[in-house]
Design a protein around this motif. Structure first.
Motif, PDB file in Angstrom:
ATOM      1  N   UNK A   1       0.798  -1.166  -0.067  1.00 41.93           N
ATOM      2  CA  UNK A   1      -0.126   0.080   0.044  1.00 41.93           C
ATOM      3  C   UNK A   1       0.903   1.203   0.063  1.00 41.93           C
ATOM      4  N   UNK A   2       1.951   1.584   0.786  1.00 42.35           N
ATOM      5  CA  UNK A   2       2.707   2.409   0.749  1.00 42.35           C
ATOM      6  C   UNK A   2       3.553   2.614  -0.631  1.00 42.35           C
ATOM      7  N   UNK A   3       3.941   1.268  -1.288  1.00 41.98           N
ATOM      8  CA  UNK A   3       4.408   1.465  -2.528  1.00 41.98           C
ATOM      9  C   UNK A   3       3.323   2.035  -3.485  1.00 41.98           C
ATOM     10  N   UNK A   4       2.219   1.853  -3.473  1.00 45.39           N
ATOM     11  CA  UNK A   4       1.256   2.522  -4.277  1.00 45.39           C
ATOM     12  C   UNK A   4       0.669   3.829  -3.926  1.00 45.39           C
ATOM     13  N   UNK A   5       1.357   4.255  -2.865  1.00 45.19           N
ATOM     14  CA  UNK A   5       0.978   5.810  -2.428  1.00 45.19           C
ATOM     15  C   UNK A   5       2.251   6.659  -2.689  1.00 45.19           C
ATOM     16  N   UNK A   6       3.199   6.208  -3.381  1.00 44.42           N
ATOM     17  CA  UNK A   6       4.385   6.970  -3.725  1.00 44.42           C
ATOM     18  C   UNK A   6       3.934   8.085  -4.594  1.00 44.42           C
ATOM     19  N   UNK A   7       4.427   9.438  -4.188  1.00 44.97           N
ATOM     20  CA  UNK A   7       3.997  10.493  -4.927  1.00 44.97           C
ATOM     21  C   UNK A   7       5.255  10.800  -5.935  1.00 44.97           C
ATOM     22  N   UNK A   8       6.392  10.033  -5.930  1.00 44.66           N
ATOM     23  CA  UNK A   8       7.481  10.316  -7.076  1.00 44.66           C
ATOM     24  C   UNK A   8       7.979   9.130  -7.817  1.00 44.66           C
ATOM     25  N   UNK A   9       6.870   8.678  -8.564  1.00 45.64           N
ATOM     26  CA  UNK A   9       7.091   7.615  -9.501  1.00 45.64           C
ATOM     27  C   UNK A   9       8.382   7.672 -10.124  1.00 45.64           C
ATOM     28  N   UNK A  10       9.074   6.618 -10.463  1.00 43.86           N
ATOM     29  CA  UNK A  10      10.636   6.291 -10.943  1.00 43.86           C
ATOM     30  C   UNK A  10      11.560   6.963 -10.084  1.00 43.86           C
ATOM     31  N   UNK A  11      11.482   8.189  -9.430  1.00 41.13           N
ATOM     32  CA  UNK A  11      12.526   8.545  -8.635  1.00 41.13           C
ATOM     33  C   UNK A  11      12.559   7.724  -7.319  1.00 41.13           C
ATOM     34  N   UNK A  12      11.397   7.458  -6.622  1.00 39.48           N
ATOM     35  CA  UNK A  12      11.240   6.605  -5.698  1.00 39.48           C
ATOM     36  C   UNK A  12      10.786   5.334  -6.335  1.00 39.48           C
ATOM     37  N   UNK A  13      11.618   4.326  -6.855  1.00 36.05           N
ATOM     38  CA  UNK A  13      11.392   3.224  -7.941  1.00 36.05           C
ATOM     39  C   UNK A  13      10.496   2.081  -7.481  1.00 36.05           C
ATOM     40  N   UNK A  14       9.469   2.535  -7.542  1.00 36.84           N
ATOM     41  CA  UNK A  14       8.310   1.496  -6.913  1.00 36.84           C
ATOM     42  C   UNK A  14       8.214   0.499  -8.163  1.00 36.84           C
ATOM     43  N   UNK A  15       8.711   0.848  -9.173  1.00 29.96           N
ATOM     44  CA  UNK A  15       8.681  -0.245 -10.402  1.00 29.96           C
ATOM     45  C   UNK A  15       9.438  -1.442 -10.180  1.00 29.96           C
ATOM     46  N   UNK A  16      10.620  -1.183  -9.257  1.00 32.40           N
ATOM     47  CA  UNK A  16      11.446  -2.307  -8.831  1.00 32.40           C
ATOM     48  C   UNK A  16      10.786  -3.416  -8.083  1.00 32.40           C
ATOM     49  N   UNK A  17       9.722  -3.078  -7.661  1.00 33.04           N
ATOM     50  CA  UNK A  17       8.974  -4.126  -6.753  1.00 33.04           C
ATOM     51  C   UNK A  17       8.021  -4.981  -7.613  1.00 33.04           C
TER      52      UNK A  17
END
Length: 180
Positions: free
Chosen positions: A126-142
């Motif tokens: 859920x925290x990963x999905x609430x990330x406001x700075x996609x790519x910079x905080x690389x949630x795509x790596x999860x």
């Protein structure tokens, strides 16, 4: 005290227009894809309540990092300041995301363990999905524990592209599957 004013700029990328929001100090406050502008604005309202948003030219260092990243420099965001206002847990998850090196992936379980809460797998997701700075905080790596590309707000095809762009080898980026 006057409300904070943030600057929004739309920048090109190989996977669609990118929305970059920076503050007067040059910190990135939001980064998302233009087709998810409503989501970006909702998250930004949580992280910068009362802030005004004006279209203009974003911070030069942040703009250059976006261009460099999409040109092939997977470490272009290293050193770019970010300002978010999540919960203590969310901030820990987002810091853990930034610690995942380009070209590598982690499961949601590994992400939860990285913040010292190995049983909080769903909360980490859920925290990963609430990330406001996609790519910079690389949630795509999860990714899913079974190696599937799951749950990316920007779309699974974009997640696949970003991982391939960074040279990910821990997952078959050629096989986009939805988790059942």
């Amino acid at each position: 005290m006057r409300p904070e004013t943030l600057t929004l700029e739309c920048l090109p990328s190989p996977v669609g227009q990118v929305l970059l929001v920076t503050d007067a100090d040059g910190a990135v406050r939001a980064l998302d894809f233009a087709d998810f502008e409503d989501r970006m604005r909702r998250l930004l309202a949580r992280h910068a309540p009362g802030a005004g948003l004006v279209e203009g030219t974003a911070d030069a260092k942040a703009r250059a990092a976006v261009a460099a990243y999409f040109a092939g420099d997977a470490r272009a965001f290293d050193g770019v300041p970010v300002k978010t206002a999540g919960t203590e847990f969310q901030e820990a998850v987002w810091a853990a995301l930034r610690a995942i090196p380009p070209g590598e992936t982690r499961s949601y379980g590994q992400l939860a363990a990285a913040v010292g809460r190995p049983r909080a797998v769903r909360a980490a997701g859920l925290a990963n999905g609430q990330n406001p700075v996609a790519v910079l905080n690389p949630c795509h790596r999860v990714i899913g524990a079974n190696g599937t590309l799951t749950g990316y707000a920007g779309g699974l095809e974009r997640k696949q592209w970003l991982l391939a762009h960074e040279g990910a080898t821990a997952v078959d980026v050629g096989a986009v599957r939805k988790a059942s």
